[in-house]
Every structure is written in structure tokens, then in C-alpha cells.
Scaffold this active site. Structure first.
Site, PDB file in Angstrom:
ATOM      1  N   PHE A  22       0.846  -1.192   0.000  1.00 56.84           N
ATOM      2  CA  PHE A  22       0.000   0.000   0.000  1.00 56.84           C
ATOM      3  C   PHE A  22       0.884   1.245   0.000  1.00 56.84           C
ATOM      4  CE2 PHE A  22      -3.117   3.020   1.681  1.00 56.84           C
ATOM      5  CZ  PHE A  22      -4.202   2.710   0.879  1.00 56.84           C
ATOM      6  N   ALA A  81       3.904   2.784   4.718  1.00 57.30           N
ATOM      7  CA  ALA A  81       3.538   4.203   4.783  1.00 57.30           C
ATOM      8  C   ALA A  81       2.061   4.315   5.121  1.00 57.30           C
ATOM      9  CB  ALA A  81       3.838   4.899   3.464  1.00 57.30           C
ATOM     10  N   HIS A  89      -9.158   5.898  11.140  1.00 59.21           N
ATOM     11  CA  HIS A  89      -8.505   4.693  10.629  1.00 59.21           C
ATOM     12  C   HIS A  89      -6.983   4.762  10.783  1.00 59.21           C
ATOM     13  CE1 HIS A  89      -8.125   1.132   8.123  1.00 59.21           C
ATOM     14  NE2 HIS A  89      -7.237   1.772   7.378  1.00 59.21           N
TER      15      HIS A  89
END
Length: 159
Positions: A22, A81, A89
Site C-alpha cells: 500500500f 507508509a 482509521h
């Protein structure tokens, strides 16, 4: 007075790099920094480096735990990251990732270097992945190399 401190050369160290896919445009720069540091400063050979890719930062601790449980590595570098958004979140992901990786280090008595960016903005993440603020992947690799040596030195002195 006895002082124990490590150096950054670890030619024979076996290192696993657990990396999140991600935000890959940032994380790949962290990986480049970590690999460059391991090879250039630590003198670690390609044969002694294993890269494990996982979907996101939440998955880093489980993969790191499995790597640690194998007993085949002297240390782990976790790279990822996590960038703050408009919901809570970020806090959950960043906190659980950090806590999980620390738990792996303590459970397996193995250095786990934290190279996971946790930033408020994408600009801050870009700065920390190889531009103005250095490369946090390279910094994590330096930390790992030193801790591998510190733990080896402690083991020799305490036996």
C-alpha cells in the site's frame, strides 16, 4: 566501566525486509534506501536479504512474526507508509502496526526496525522517503545493523 555498543557492519547477517504494498510509490523508495544501506554500510550480501511483500501496514506484524519464528534471520526491517486521512482509521492502523512489531521483537528477542512512515500529509511522506528529510528506510536499516551487533555483543559478554 563497560560500554556495549554496536557498529553497522554485519557481513554475515541474515535480514528480512517485510514491506507493505500500500502506498507503493513511497514504500519502494524506502526499500531502495534500506537495501542500499544494508549493502553499502553493512556489507550484507544479496543472498542474505529476503524481501517479503504484504498488502498493507496491518499485515506487517503477522508476516514479521512468521519470519521471526523461522529462526533463520538476525533481524527484520518493517517498511510501510500510513498517511492520515479524514477518519480515525490512521490511528488504528499506525498504532496496531507499531504495537505488533514491538511485540514480535520482544517475543522472539530479535531486532525489528520500524521503517513505517506515519505522517499527516503525503508531502511529509514524500520528504521522508528519500527527499528533504532523508530516507527512513535507510535509517531503519542502520538501526537494525547496529542492534544486530549490540545483541551479539551482549550475548558474548553475558555468557
Amino acid at each position: 566501566m563497560n560500554v556495549v555498543q554496536g557498529n553497522i557492519e554485519a557481513k554475515n547477517a541474515k535480514v528480512a525486509i517485510v514491506i507493505s504494498r500500500f502506498n507503493s510509490f513511497l514504500v519502494e523508495s524506502l526499500l531502495e534506501g534500506a537495501l542500499d544501506t544494508l549493502k553499502r554500510f553493512g556489507q550484507v550480501s544479496d543472498d542474505n536479504i529476503t524481501v517479503v511483500r504484504v498488502p498493507g501496514a496491518v499485515e506487517l506484524p503477522l508476516a514479521a512474526r512468521r519470519v521471526a519464528a523461522s529462526g533463520k534471520f538476525d533481524g527484520i526491517i518493517a517498511l510501510g507508509a500510513v498517511i492520515r486521512g479524514g477518519t480515525p482509521h490512521f490511528d488504528f492502523v499506525a498504532g496496531e502496526c507499531n504495537k505488533g512489531l514491538a511485540q514480535v521483537a520482544l517475543e522472539f528477542d530479535l531486532p525489528v526496525a520500524f521503517g513505517v512512515l506515519t505522517t499527516d500529509t503525503i508531502e511529509q511522506a514524500i520528504e521522508r522517503s528519500g527527499t528533504k528529510a532523508g530516507n527512513k528506510g535507510g535509517e531503519a536499516a542502520l538501526s537494525l545493523l547496529e542492534m544486530v551487533n549490540v545483541l551479539q555483543e551482549l550475548e558474548q559478554q553475558l555468557l
